[in-house]
Design an enzyme around this catalytic site. Structure first.
Site, PDB file in Angstrom:
ATOM      1  N   ASN A 199       0.546  -1.223  -0.098  1.00 48.35           N
ATOM      2  CA  ASN A 199       0.140  -0.041  -0.330  1.00 48.35           C
ATOM      3  C   ASN A 199       1.058   1.977  -0.003  1.00 48.35           C
ATOM      4  O   ASN A 199       0.458   2.115  -0.913  1.00 48.35           O
ATOM      5  CB  ASN A 199      -1.338  -0.077   1.082  1.00 48.35           C
ATOM      6  CG  ASN A 199      -1.536   1.499   1.426  1.00 48.35           C
ATOM      7  OD1 ASN A 199      -2.126   1.672   0.745  1.00 48.35           O
ATOM      8  ND2 ASN A 199      -0.830   2.060   2.043  1.00 48.35           N
ATOM      9  N   ARG A 245      -0.087 -12.633   2.845  1.00 52.13           N
ATOM     10  CA  ARG A 245      -1.103 -11.931   3.659  1.00 52.13           C
ATOM     11  C   ARG A 245      -0.591 -10.397   2.769  1.00 52.13           C
ATOM     12  O   ARG A 245       0.640 -10.090   2.936  1.00 52.13           O
ATOM     13  CB  ARG A 245      -0.295 -11.719   4.673  1.00 52.13           C
ATOM     14  CG  ARG A 245      -1.244 -10.491   5.925  1.00 52.13           C
ATOM     15  CD  ARG A 245       0.126 -10.503   7.510  1.00 52.13           C
ATOM     16  NE  ARG A 245      -0.836  -9.402   8.200  1.00 52.13           N
ATOM     17  CZ  ARG A 245      -0.593  -8.206   8.362  1.00 52.13           C
ATOM     18  NH1 ARG A 245       0.253  -7.678   7.780  1.00 52.13           N
ATOM     19  NH2 ARG A 245      -1.321  -7.470   8.791  1.00 52.13           N
ATOM     20  N   ASP A 282      -1.167  -6.587   3.922  1.00 49.33           N
ATOM     21  CA  ASP A 282      -0.961  -5.526   4.619  1.00 49.33           C
ATOM     22  C   ASP A 282      -1.792  -4.736   4.540  1.00 49.33           C
ATOM     23  O   ASP A 282      -1.770  -4.227   3.076  1.00 49.33           O
ATOM     24  CB  ASP A 282       0.514  -5.351   5.176  1.00 49.33           C
ATOM     25  CG  ASP A 282       0.506  -4.369   5.712  1.00 49.33           C
ATOM     26  OD1 ASP A 282       0.291  -4.364   7.016  1.00 49.33           O
ATOM     27  OD2 ASP A 282       1.038  -2.774   5.559  1.00 49.33           O
ATOM     28  N   HIS A 309      -6.540  -0.111   3.215  1.00 47.65           N
ATOM     29  CA  HIS A 309      -5.983   1.470   2.644  1.00 47.65           C
ATOM     30  C   HIS A 309      -6.194   1.132   0.904  1.00 47.65           C
ATOM     31  O   HIS A 309      -5.653   1.566   0.747  1.00 47.65           O
ATOM     32  CB  HIS A 309      -4.589   1.871   3.693  1.00 47.65           C
ATOM     33  CG  HIS A 309      -5.412   1.812   4.345  1.00 47.65           C
ATOM     34  ND1 HIS A 309      -6.094   3.044   5.187  1.00 47.65           N
ATOM     35  CD2 HIS A 309      -5.172   0.683   5.401  1.00 47.65           C
ATOM     36  CE1 HIS A 309      -5.902   2.763   6.342  1.00 47.65           C
ATOM     37  NE2 HIS A 309      -5.288   1.654   7.229  1.00 47.65           N
ATOM     38  N   GLU A 367      -5.489  -8.945   5.122  1.00 47.66           N
ATOM     39  CA  GLU A 367      -5.481  -7.990   6.809  1.00 47.66           C
ATOM     40  C   GLU A 367      -6.399  -6.533   6.828  1.00 47.66           C
ATOM     41  O   GLU A 367      -6.418  -5.418   6.061  1.00 47.66           O
ATOM     42  CB  GLU A 367      -4.412  -7.046   7.321  1.00 47.66           C
ATOM     43  CG  GLU A 367      -3.962  -6.661   8.825  1.00 47.66           C
ATOM     44  CD  GLU A 367      -3.331  -5.760   8.953  1.00 47.66           C
ATOM     45  OE1 GLU A 367      -2.766  -5.288   9.682  1.00 47.66           O
ATOM     46  OE2 GLU A 367      -3.106  -4.603   7.912  1.00 47.66           O
ATOM     47  N   ASN A 388      -2.580 -10.947  17.261  1.00 45.28           N
ATOM     48  CA  ASN A 388      -1.698 -10.939  16.125  1.00 45.28           C
ATOM     49  C   ASN A 388      -0.675  -9.827  16.698  1.00 45.28           C
ATOM     50  O   ASN A 388      -0.434  -9.424  17.548  1.00 45.28           O
ATOM     51  CB  ASN A 388      -2.689 -10.683  14.938  1.00 45.28           C
ATOM     52  CG  ASN A 388      -2.755  -8.872  14.597  1.00 45.28           C
ATOM     53  OD1 ASN A 388      -2.374  -7.826  15.626  1.00 45.28           O
ATOM     54  ND2 ASN A 388      -2.952  -8.527  13.332  1.00 45.28           N
ATOM     55  N   ARG A 425      -4.719 -18.934  12.448  1.00 44.45           N
ATOM     56  CA  ARG A 425      -2.798 -18.845  12.280  1.00 44.45           C
ATOM     57  C   ARG A 425      -3.294 -18.758  13.851  1.00 44.45           C
ATOM     58  O   ARG A 425      -3.036 -18.213  14.242  1.00 44.45           O
ATOM     59  CB  ARG A 425      -2.684 -17.164  11.788  1.00 44.45           C
ATOM     60  CG  ARG A 425      -1.527 -16.613  12.007  1.00 44.45           C
ATOM     61  CD  ARG A 425      -1.589 -15.653  10.695  1.00 44.45           C
ATOM     62  NE  ARG A 425      -1.851 -14.714  12.058  1.00 44.45           N
ATOM     63  CZ  ARG A 425      -2.729 -13.189  11.712  1.00 44.45           C
ATOM     64  NH1 ARG A 425      -2.366 -12.694  10.192  1.00 44.45           N
ATOM     65  NH2 ARG A 425      -3.633 -12.349  11.699  1.00 44.45           N
TER      66      ARG A 425
HETATM   67  N1  ZXY Z   1       1.975   2.208  14.877  1.00 46.32           N
HETATM   68  C1  ZXY Z   1       1.975   3.212  15.642  1.00 46.32           C
HETATM   69  C2  ZXY Z   1       3.263   3.983  15.731  1.00 46.32           C
HETATM   70  C3  ZXY Z   1       3.618   3.923  14.345  1.00 46.32           C
HETATM   71  C4  ZXY Z   1       3.329   2.452  13.279  1.00 46.32           C
HETATM   72  C5  ZXY Z   1       0.925   4.204  15.416  1.00 46.32           C
HETATM   73  O1  ZXY Z   1       0.576   4.585  16.516  1.00 46.32           O
HETATM   74  N2  ZXY Z   1       0.036   3.909  14.731  1.00 46.32           N
HETATM   75  C6  ZXY Z   1      -1.580   4.500  14.230  1.00 46.32           C
HETATM   76  C7  ZXY Z   1      -2.622   3.993  14.057  1.00 46.32           C
HETATM   77  C8  ZXY Z   1      -2.412   3.335  12.988  1.00 46.32           C
HETATM   78  O2  ZXY Z   1      -2.301   2.153  12.823  1.00 46.32           O
HETATM   79  C9  ZXY Z   1      -1.348   1.365  11.649  1.00 46.32           C
HETATM   80  C10 ZXY Z   1      -1.628   0.463  10.761  1.00 46.32           C
HETATM   81  O3  ZXY Z   1      -2.036  -0.051   9.741  1.00 46.32           O
HETATM   82  C11 ZXY Z   1      -0.424   0.420   9.668  1.00 46.32           C
HETATM   83  C12 ZXY Z   1       0.454   1.552   9.828  1.00 46.32           C
HETATM   84  C13 ZXY Z   1       0.252   1.615  11.570  1.00 46.32           C
HETATM   85  C14 ZXY Z   1       0.256  -0.838   8.348  1.00 46.32           C
HETATM   86  C15 ZXY Z   1       1.751  -0.223   8.264  1.00 46.32           C
HETATM   87  C16 ZXY Z   1       2.471   0.259   8.714  1.00 46.32           C
HETATM   88  C17 ZXY Z   1       1.667   1.043  10.325  1.00 46.32           C
HETATM   89  O4  ZXY Z   1       0.225   2.754  11.325  1.00 46.32           O
HETATM   90  O5  ZXY Z   1       2.898   2.033  10.201  1.00 46.32           O
HETATM   91  O6  ZXY Z   1       1.965  -1.412   7.482  1.00 46.32           O
HETATM   92  C18 ZXY Z   1      -3.019   0.889  10.981  1.00 46.32           C
HETATM   93  C19 ZXY Z   1      -4.475   0.695  10.061  1.00 46.32           C
HETATM   94  C20 ZXY Z   1      -5.891   0.176  10.111  1.00 46.32           C
HETATM   95  C21 ZXY Z   1      -6.334  -0.029  11.511  1.00 46.32           C
HETATM   96  C22 ZXY Z   1      -5.597   0.091  12.761  1.00 46.32           C
HETATM   97  C23 ZXY Z   1      -4.606   0.116  12.627  1.00 46.32           C
HETATM   98  O7  ZXY Z   1      -7.913  -0.236  11.847  1.00 46.32           O
HETATM   99  O8  ZXY Z   1      -6.311   0.306   9.375  1.00 46.32           O
HETATM  100  C24 ZXY Z   1       1.324   0.995  14.160  1.00 46.32           C
HETATM  101  C25 ZXY Z   1       1.151   0.009  13.716  1.00 46.32           C
HETATM  102  C26 ZXY Z   1       0.000  -1.000  13.264  1.00 46.32           C
HETATM  103  O9  ZXY Z   1       0.262   1.405  15.371  1.00 46.32           O
HETATM  104  C27 ZXY Z   1       0.676  -1.399  12.561  1.00 46.32           C
HETATM  105  C28 ZXY Z   1       1.608  -2.127  11.323  1.00 46.32           C
HETATM  106  C29 ZXY Z   1       1.467  -2.713  10.456  1.00 46.32           C
HETATM  107  C30 ZXY Z   1       0.607  -4.065  10.776  1.00 46.32           C
HETATM  108  C31 ZXY Z   1      -0.823  -3.849  11.521  1.00 46.32           C
HETATM  109  C32 ZXY Z   1      -0.504  -2.080  12.711  1.00 46.32           C
HETATM  110  O10 ZXY Z   1       0.681  -4.849   9.528  1.00 46.32           O
HETATM  111  O11 ZXY Z   1      -1.858  -4.181  11.448  1.00 46.32           O
HETATM  112 CA    CA Z   2      -3.311   3.438   0.357  1.00 44.85          CA
END
Ligand code: ZXY
Ligand code: CA
Length: 512
Positions: free
Chosen positions: A115, A210, A212, A216, A248, A313, A352
């Protein structure tokens, strides 16, 4: 008309819900942040012999090196190029892993970050896991190469350029997810670069992906990329086999985008599963195990043949993300084993298992301020090896839930009862439940604060069975509890409320 129908059917068939696993195998394990060399060894010494069908690996392509905070796990979700070069290993180590795992019937599923690239605030430089340069100001990623033209900056309509409102589907797809540079997936060139990356992995021998952050991406853009993927490598897979796809999509309801929009591409993560199961096993919100009788679609989940399910996860085990504090993890080991045990016993979804590393939690105002901590690492930032102790547990802070006896034996239970429907369901009015899978296996839980002493119809052939939770069958004996099934299929179960594991499971492959 005929041609039209043919195209429609071909279009539907291109969705890949089948994980391509070896006969009789039913589950994969996410070896989060493991090195390729360790995964190769684990396939040979443990996963193959113990019934696991595959491994979800961390993203294999080059990512930005984040130093503030110091090397968090999420840096791997900020790509810089599609070179196979990360803290988990280089291309040669990747190829060796895929070959060795495939050769023992354990297939590889790649976590694919397509993405976006890295965050726009990363600036410019070569601080990436393989030294490829990037310049976020000019949107240049010469390692691919991508340029300004390949990002959604013009399409996004929010003031900040970031997603500001999850109620607006267009900005969720076309704006930056927390600052991450959003790829223009409708462009032929971008689709081509991503398909090249995935086809390279398919050629090496991976079995699926998967996707990611699928929420989005427009489902149609994903479809267009999938349509460019070749068949799996015939060295290990039947000719014409297509990559398994699981997307995801975090959909707990209440947002503009729903998981069902993605069914045409492949399976989708069912995040309600772990959030609800956590509530039930913790007995929060008035939930009780008796209510699990209609678990699955009856709880408002997606159709079973579309669902990828898990108790926790890599994201929601950190206390944020979907499900919040109800999510069960290795930190609550006793409840966790019950949760994973229930998941593996119940026929709903494709399962999983999570395998984590340990970190020191530090809750400040209810939030773990250490939720960013990356894998066990050496002072130079390299990831530590997974060492194996004499008792088969893992060292160097690798938790290895997939090696916990209760979890590993339930993976074998699921394989043994594959294809059988729930049978002989029993529950009291609270948190004692039991159910079988056809006449192949039977499981009993006591999550009440009182002892359980019951005789139940199991549906199993008469005989003596080893409980695979407290122990297992070894040769001609049971290492722990054994259960006698009478000629009428009934058996007596005694589970004290104080039992180390307040559940018990038997199946036809654990019969003396
Ligand atoms: N992170 C912290 C700091 C940076 C990374 C955070 O507070 N993020 C803000 C909340 C948004 O969360 C993220 C989501 O997907 C991601 C994110 C991410 C996917 C990525 C890289 C990312 O920040 O940094 O490839 C996310 C998207 C949604 C949702 C909830 C969360 O409903 O549509 C995180 C990182 C989370 O919290 C993360 C990273 C990788 C993943 C994932 C979550 O595969 O599922
Ligand atoms: Ca996008």
């Amino acid at each position: 008309m005929k041609l039209f129908l043919l195209l429609v059917v071909a279009g539907l068939c291109s969705a890949q819900y089948n994980p391509n696993m070896m006969d009789g195998k039913t589950s994969i394990v996410h070896l989060f942040e493991w090195r390729w060399a360790d995964i190769a060894a684990e396939c040979e010494r443990y996963l193959g012999p113990n019934g696991y069908g595959g491994v979800q690996i961390s993203p294999p392509n080059e990512n930005i090196v984040v130093t503030n905070p110091n090397r968090p796990w999420y840096e791997r979700y900020q790509p810089v190029s599609y070179k196979l070069c990360t803290r988990s290993g280089n291309e040669q180590q990747f190829r060796d892993m895929v070959t060795r795992c495939n050769n023992v019937g354990v297939f590889i599923y790649v976590d694919s970050v397509i993405n976006h690239m890295c965050g726009s605030s990363a600036g410019s430089g070569t601080r990436s896991t393989c030294g490829s340069s990037y310049s976020t100001g000019t949107r240049d990623f010469p390692g691919v190469p991508y340029s300004k033209l390949d990002f959604n900056d013009n399409k996004c309509t929010t003031r900040s350029g970031d997603i500001e409102n999850y109620a607006d589907a267009s900005q969720v797809r076309d704006c930056r997810l927390v600052d991450l540079l959003d790829l223009a997936l409708e462009k032929d060139y971008v689709r081509g670069k991503i398909a090249d990356f995935m086809n390279n992995l398919i050629g090496i021998g991976v079995a699926g992906f998967r996707l990611d952050a699928s929420k989005h991406m427009w489902p149609g853009d994903i479809k267009a990329i999938l349509n460019r993927l070749g068949d799996l490598n015939t060295k290990w897979f039947p000719s014409g086999a297509k990559a398994f796809i699981f997307q995801e999509v975090i959909d707990l309801g209440g947002e503009a985008i729903s998981a069902s929009e993605y069914f045409g591409n492949g399976r989708v993560t069912e995040f309600k599963y772990g959030a609800m199961l956590g509530n039930v096993i913790r007995k929060w919100n008035g939930e009780k195990m008796a209510y699990l009788k209609n678990w699955g679609e009856g709880w408002g989940f997606m159709p079973t043949d579309k669902a990828l399910v898990f108790v926790d996860n890599h994201d929601n085990q950190r206390g944020h993300g979907a499900g919040g504090s109800s999510i069960l993890t290795f930190f609550d080991a006793r409840l966790y084993k019950m949760g994973v045990g229930f998941m593996l016993a119940h026929p709903y979804g494709f399962t999983r298992v999570m395998s984590s590393y340990r970190w020191t939690r530090n809750f400040v105002d209810g939030k773990d301020v250490n939720d960013w901590i990356g894998p066990p690492s050496n002072s130079d930032g390299s990831t530590k090896a997974v060492t194996i102790n004499a008792d088969s547990t893992c060292g160097n802070d690798w938790v290895c839930e997939h090696r916990w006896r209760e979890i590993m034996n339930m993976v074998l239970f699921r394989n043994a009862v594959d294809g059988e429907a729930v049978a002989n369901w029993w529950n009291n009015t609270g948190n004692q439940i039991a159910f079988g899978r056809g006449s192949k296996g039977f499981i009993v839980f006591n999550n009440d604060n009182s002892n359980m002493d019951v005789t139940l119809m199991t549906g199993l052939p008469a005989g003596t069975y080893c409980d695979v939770i407290s122990g297992q069958k070894e040769g001609t004996r049971c290492t722990s509890k054994q259960i006698s099934v009478a000629s009428d299929g009934s058996a007596h179960f005694l589970i004290p409320t104080t039992a180390e594991d307040p559940f018990l499971a038997i199946h036809v492959n654990a019969k003396l």
